[in-house]
Design a protein around this motif. Sequence first.
Motif, PDB file in Angstrom:
ATOM      1  N   UNK A 134       8.033 -14.082  -5.574  1.00 14.87           N
ATOM      2  CA  UNK A 134       8.447 -14.566  -4.256  1.00 14.87           C
ATOM      3  C   UNK A 134       9.225 -15.875  -4.375  1.00 14.87           C
ATOM      4  N   UNK A 135       8.887 -16.670  -5.419  1.00 14.16           N
ATOM      5  CA  UNK A 135       9.561 -17.952  -5.630  1.00 14.16           C
ATOM      6  C   UNK A 135      10.746 -17.834  -6.591  1.00 14.16           C
ATOM      7  N   UNK A 136      11.068 -16.589  -6.995  1.00 15.88           N
ATOM      8  CA  UNK A 136      12.190 -16.321  -7.910  1.00 15.88           C
ATOM      9  C   UNK A 136      12.040 -17.082  -9.237  1.00 15.88           C
ATOM     10  N   UNK A 137      10.799 -17.204  -9.695  1.00 13.52           N
ATOM     11  CA  UNK A 137      10.536 -17.870 -10.962  1.00 13.52           C
ATOM     12  C   UNK A 137      10.650 -16.890 -12.129  1.00 13.52           C
ATOM     13  N   UNK A 138      10.928 -17.418 -13.299  1.00 12.91           N
ATOM     14  CA  UNK A 138      10.979 -16.617 -14.515  1.00 12.91           C
ATOM     15  C   UNK A 138       9.669 -16.756 -15.289  1.00 12.91           C
ATOM     16  N   UNK A 139       9.416 -15.789 -16.165  1.00 14.30           N
ATOM     17  CA  UNK A 139       8.259 -15.845 -17.053  1.00 14.30           C
ATOM     18  C   UNK A 139       8.764 -15.682 -18.475  1.00 14.30           C
ATOM     19  N   UNK A 165      24.732  -5.372  -9.960  1.00 13.46           N
ATOM     20  CA  UNK A 165      24.226  -5.070  -8.616  1.00 13.46           C
ATOM     21  C   UNK A 165      23.074  -4.072  -8.687  1.00 13.46           C
ATOM     22  N   UNK A 166      23.190  -3.094  -9.584  1.00 12.76           N
ATOM     23  CA  UNK A 166      22.122  -2.111  -9.755  1.00 12.76           C
ATOM     24  C   UNK A 166      20.841  -2.773 -10.257  1.00 12.76           C
ATOM     25  N   UNK A 167      20.977  -3.705 -11.197  1.00 14.48           N
ATOM     26  CA  UNK A 167      19.808  -4.407 -11.735  1.00 14.48           C
ATOM     27  C   UNK A 167      19.220  -5.381 -10.719  1.00 14.48           C
ATOM     28  N   UNK A 168      20.024  -5.837  -9.774  1.00 15.05           N
ATOM     29  CA  UNK A 168      19.552  -6.827  -8.802  1.00 15.05           C
ATOM     30  C   UNK A 168      18.517  -6.250  -7.833  1.00 15.05           C
ATOM     31  N   UNK A 169      18.402  -4.928  -7.767  1.00 18.74           N
ATOM     32  CA  UNK A 169      17.418  -4.326  -6.855  1.00 18.74           C
ATOM     33  C   UNK A 169      15.993  -4.494  -7.375  1.00 18.74           C
ATOM     34  N   UNK A 170      15.863  -4.886  -8.665  1.00 18.15           N
ATOM     35  CA  UNK A 170      14.535  -5.075  -9.245  1.00 18.15           C
ATOM     36  C   UNK A 170      14.084  -6.516  -9.035  1.00 18.15           C
ATOM     37  N   UNK A 171      12.848  -6.679  -8.587  1.00 16.84           N
ATOM     38  CA  UNK A 171      12.293  -8.018  -8.397  1.00 16.84           C
ATOM     39  C   UNK A 171      12.176  -8.760  -9.721  1.00 16.84           C
ATOM     40  N   UNK A 172      11.893  -8.013 -10.789  1.00 15.07           N
ATOM     41  CA  UNK A 172      11.769  -8.626 -12.109  1.00 15.07           C
ATOM     42  C   UNK A 172      12.462  -7.749 -13.143  1.00 15.07           C
ATOM     43  N   UNK A 173      13.242  -8.384 -14.006  1.00 18.80           N
ATOM     44  CA  UNK A 173      13.884  -7.716 -15.132  1.00 18.80           C
ATOM     45  C   UNK A 173      13.189  -8.210 -16.397  1.00 18.80           C
ATOM     46  N   UNK A 174      12.495  -7.304 -17.096  1.00 15.83           N
ATOM     47  CA  UNK A 174      11.726  -7.673 -18.285  1.00 15.83           C
ATOM     48  C   UNK A 174      12.579  -7.384 -19.521  1.00 15.83           C
ATOM     49  N   UNK A 181      16.556 -13.652  -8.422  1.00  9.66           N
ATOM     50  CA  UNK A 181      15.451 -12.758  -8.760  1.00  9.66           C
ATOM     51  C   UNK A 181      14.927 -13.144 -10.137  1.00  9.66           C
ATOM     52  N   UNK A 182      13.760 -12.651 -10.460  1.00  6.99           N
ATOM     53  CA  UNK A 182      13.049 -13.128 -11.647  1.00  6.99           C
ATOM     54  C   UNK A 182      13.436 -12.386 -12.917  1.00  6.99           C
ATOM     55  N   UNK A 183      13.357 -13.134 -14.012  1.00  7.53           N
ATOM     56  CA  UNK A 183      13.498 -12.572 -15.349  1.00  7.53           C
ATOM     57  C   UNK A 183      12.187 -12.812 -16.094  1.00  7.53           C
ATOM     58  N   UNK A 184      11.713 -11.806 -16.772  1.00 12.37           N
ATOM     59  CA  UNK A 184      10.583 -11.939 -17.681  1.00 12.37           C
ATOM     60  C   UNK A 184      11.132 -11.624 -19.073  1.00 12.37           C
ATOM     61  N   UNK A 185      10.918 -12.508 -20.017  1.00 17.95           N
ATOM     62  CA  UNK A 185      11.462 -12.233 -21.342  1.00 17.95           C
ATOM     63  C   UNK A 185      10.491 -12.643 -22.438  1.00 17.95           C
ATOM     64  N   UNK A 186      10.607 -11.950 -23.567  1.00 16.83           N
ATOM     65  CA  UNK A 186       9.825 -12.296 -24.748  1.00 16.83           C
ATOM     66  C   UNK A 186      10.779 -12.709 -25.857  1.00 16.83           C
TER      67      UNK A 186
END
Length: 253
Positions: A102-107, A161-170, A198-203
């Motif tokens: 909700x806060x558009x934070x990344x992990x 634009x297609x990827x932007x529909x996801x709340x989180x991209x891992x 929108x959020x990014x989650x990455x390793x």
Amino acid sequence: MTAQSDLRTSLSSSLKELHLPTIRACFEEIAHIAQKESFAYERYLYELAEREREDRRHRRIQRLLKQSCLPLEKNIDAFDLKRLPQKLINQVDLLLEGFFLEKKENVLAFGNPGSGKTHLLCAVGQSLIYKGYRVYFTPCSLLVQQLLIAKRELKLSRLLKSLSKFNALLIDDIGYVQHNREEMEVLFTLLADRYERSSIMLTSNLPFSKWERIFKDPMTTAAAIDRVVHHSVILELNLPSYRVEYAQNNLKD
């Protein structure tokens, strides 16, 4: 009897037209229960609506899980949280609530190979889907190639634009495989596109001090780090490899 049968047929047809398949499938069953237990009309209607709502929720979750491309075996039940220090467990508990989306934070999860960072973020991703969020999982190497192909075909904006529909991209294993400058430019474009939107989650097994290996020059590296670190939660999994531990335990047995 014929009139009642005709009524049921008409009701079934109406429910089909209204796209209420669960109510259509169970209204007679619930009617028998309602009659037996003397439900009020409102209770009967509530039971039908709840069946429809729950079935739609289940179908939506299954659809989101399929779209996510997440490895479903990497869920929270299969992750040994006891391996984590209490501080990390507290961070994970908060992530599972989904407030960071909700806060558009990344992990950002850092750690050596086998530390469990991919499993942990995939587990968080699955839990978020059960809360109704959209999550998409991709290895970094595959994502970069998709972005590069889209750019060459003048379709990069469409893919973004297609990827932007996801709340989180891992994005899994950023920096694990070294890429050329053109490939890293499209990755930077993606990071910039999602920044504060929108959020990014990455390793990654590379600390920030070594990200110049990924983005090839100091300025681009600094800009990339700035975008992912601003508004972020950082998980440091300074743990031994669970695969090595598993192998050693099996040897002891």
